[in-house]
Design a protein around this motif. Sequence first.
Motif, PDB file in Angstrom:
ATOM      1  N   THR A  50       1.437   3.936   1.840  1.00 50.88           N
ATOM      2  CA  THR A  50       2.243   4.320   2.994  1.00 50.88           C
ATOM      3  C   THR A  50       3.462   3.427   3.133  1.00 50.88           C
ATOM      4  O   THR A  50       4.587   3.901   3.350  1.00 50.88           O
ATOM      5  CB  THR A  50       1.400   4.254   4.282  1.00 50.88           C
ATOM      6  OG1 THR A  50       0.270   5.107   4.142  1.00 50.88           O
ATOM      7  CG2 THR A  50       2.214   4.694   5.485  1.00 50.88           C
ATOM      8  N   ASP A  91       0.839  -1.189   0.000  1.00 54.08           N
ATOM      9  CA  ASP A  91       0.000   0.000   0.000  1.00 54.08           C
ATOM     10  C   ASP A  91       0.883   1.251   0.000  1.00 54.08           C
ATOM     11  O   ASP A  91       2.091   1.194   0.240  1.00 54.08           O
ATOM     12  CB  ASP A  91      -0.974   0.001   1.183  1.00 54.08           C
ATOM     13  CG  ASP A  91      -0.292   0.144   2.535  1.00 54.08           C
ATOM     14  OD1 ASP A  91       0.492   1.091   2.710  1.00 54.08           O
ATOM     15  OD2 ASP A  91      -0.545  -0.690   3.423  1.00 54.08           O
ATOM     16  N   GLN A 146       4.809   1.635   0.762  1.00 52.60           N
ATOM     17  CA  GLN A 146       5.663   1.887  -0.404  1.00 52.60           C
ATOM     18  C   GLN A 146       6.697   2.948  -0.088  1.00 52.60           C
ATOM     19  O   GLN A 146       7.894   2.774  -0.338  1.00 52.60           O
ATOM     20  CB  GLN A 146       4.816   2.357  -1.592  1.00 52.60           C
ATOM     21  CG  GLN A 146       4.083   1.270  -2.323  1.00 52.60           C
ATOM     22  CD  GLN A 146       3.338   1.822  -3.533  1.00 52.60           C
ATOM     23  OE1 GLN A 146       3.650   2.896  -4.026  1.00 52.60           O
ATOM     24  NE2 GLN A 146       2.348   1.090  -4.002  1.00 52.60           N
TER      25      GLN A 146
END
Length: 341
Positions: free
Chosen positions: A196, A194, A198
């Motif tokens: 964040t 997701d 990443q």
Amino acid sequence: MNHNEATHSSTPLLEVSGLGITLNTHRGPAQAVRDVGFTLARGETLGLIGESGSGKSITAMALMGLLPESATTQGSVRFDGQELLGLSDKAMCALRGHRMAMVFQEPMTALNPVHTIGNQVAEPLRLHQKLSAREAREAALALLDRVGIPQPAQRFDAYPHQFSGGQRQRITIAMALACNPDLLIADEPTTALDVTVQQQILDLIADLVDERRMSLILISHDLGVISQNVDRMLVMYGGTVVESGSTAQVFDHMAHPYTRGLLAARPRMAALGQNRARLQTIRGTVPELVDLPRGCPFAGRCEFTTDACSRERPAEQTLAPGHEVRCLRPEAIAAEHGAHA
């Protein structure tokens, strides 16, 4: 002095020239990579960007000696002066995981589900650095702690399925960094995570590259990721580098219509907030590798296509020192872009 502190720093760490890769498919031979060339200095960061099928990942596989046995290669790949193409499996294994390491897109393909994560991080330390089991465990615990695995001593004997996707990717990064490699290749390392997580993973890779003075090749389909994380970039399409330069040069003056198409197709939060907003797309579809046009691989999808584009493969043109493009009509494209600026 370790290998990251080599005195011959004026020599590029990696020199790729005329790299061609042909794959055997059920429809016949396919030129997956055509005449790719670049250099990578010690401590430099390089981005490879393009759609799926553009040749990014298979180029990385060639560097790591991980191509299918049926693949044929031409050209040259020199790592610290040593030619890698045609190197024996034994010699390549001595480099891979030691001086060259790779972080893959999906961590579960890199982690063995039946072995504990501690043993997997410790293995390259035992194999390449000849550490004892106790020394390797201590070094592995330090690595797991550095990449942000909570309570590494308690989780050392856990298995991959007992961790989240972001934690599994952190573990693969620890494995890749175990022997302090000179070169780290990160192939779409955040695709399955997701937003964040990443950014956390990208920040971690950037911090570690800086700490350890490694060279980095970051592979992505996202121009935003590339713009924020690398010094130089190669834009790939149809197995060919269509534009290359420093990240600042390419973003300040996108010379190839494919590069501009990638930027235009990126979603923007402001635009997404408007009900009428539509994402721009690049018309047409990516050609199959066995059906690449004889000339420019982007011919037909580009609004500037002429008959010559389908017949003649563009030569590389230098727009400014260090900024190159493969296009027959860069002046016309620049003029059109200037008129709409």
